[in-house]
Enzyme design. Sequence first.
Site, PDB file in Angstrom:
ATOM      1  CB  CYS A   1      21.988  -2.873 -21.590  1.00  0.00           C
ATOM      2  SG  CYS A   1      21.796  -3.236 -23.350  1.00  0.00           S
TER       3      CYS A   1
ATOM      4  CG  HIS B   1      23.991   1.417 -22.332  1.00  0.00           C
ATOM      5  ND1 HIS B   1      24.789   0.600 -21.547  1.00  0.00           N
ATOM      6  CD2 HIS B   1      23.539   0.646 -23.337  1.00  0.00           C
ATOM      7  CE1 HIS B   1      24.820  -0.611 -22.075  1.00  0.00           C
ATOM      8  NE2 HIS B   1      24.069  -0.628 -23.158  1.00  0.00           N
TER       9      HIS B   1
ATOM     10  CD  GLU C   1      26.185   2.646 -19.004  1.00  0.00           C
ATOM     11  OE1 GLU C   1      24.986   2.816 -18.679  1.00  0.00           O
ATOM     12  OE2 GLU C   1      26.554   1.859 -19.895  1.00  0.00           O
TER      13      GLU C   1
END
Length: 234
Positions: A108, A201, A203
């Site tokens: 990001c 993202h 994760e």
Amino acid sequence: MKRPVILLTVNHENDSETYRIKRTYSDVLINVGALPLALPLSDDKNFLKESIRSAHGLLLTGGGDIAPELYGEEQSEKCESVSSLRDRTELTLIEYALEKRMPILGICRGIQVMNVALGGTLYRDISGHMAQGGYDKVHHMVETEKILEGICPHNYAVNSFHHQAVRVLGDELDVCARAYDGTTEGIYMPKYPFFVGVQWHPERMVNADTSSRKLFKEFVRRCTEYMNDSKERE
Ligand code: MN
């Protein structure tokens, strides 16, 4: 097996006494066999150099906007949560990590600061990429290629929580993921072991999507290689 040490940068806003970091970054890195450590921000270049020397990988995490002066644009009310200290710290860390050819992953804000570090620019405000609601929800498709081949599907559904994006690509960089609307969502450096930034993202998608976990596994594999190679150099 020994775990590679991966430095995580923390989020900060000007005039705040607090650093913040979402635990999702360290959770996935611990899960795939790394030793993540959150690094304090600092203007002490000796400290930053020593930190890079003690580590085997650098993860640039999400957060506020980069000061637009750093890429030749004027300040704008659209730019939010700026931390000049974070900008300076990350640009210095990238410089030192590049000198050592250490693996770098940016997420990001991370992809944006990597692009700026190589002389690229950003769009200060775009529409259509800030999802409302859950981080684990798919928001749009990207087409992936090159270094992401074999990690993510070519047509890949990702989440989206950004209002800025890569504009002019930095030196030596190439695009490895693009959104349906043309927005650059992934960059990498072809002549470098592992220098990869993604605008989504991963994760936040590891529970629902095996490709996200694969991306972290590949990053950690490269960090492990770097760790073993540096042992040989000693
Ligand atoms: Mn997006």
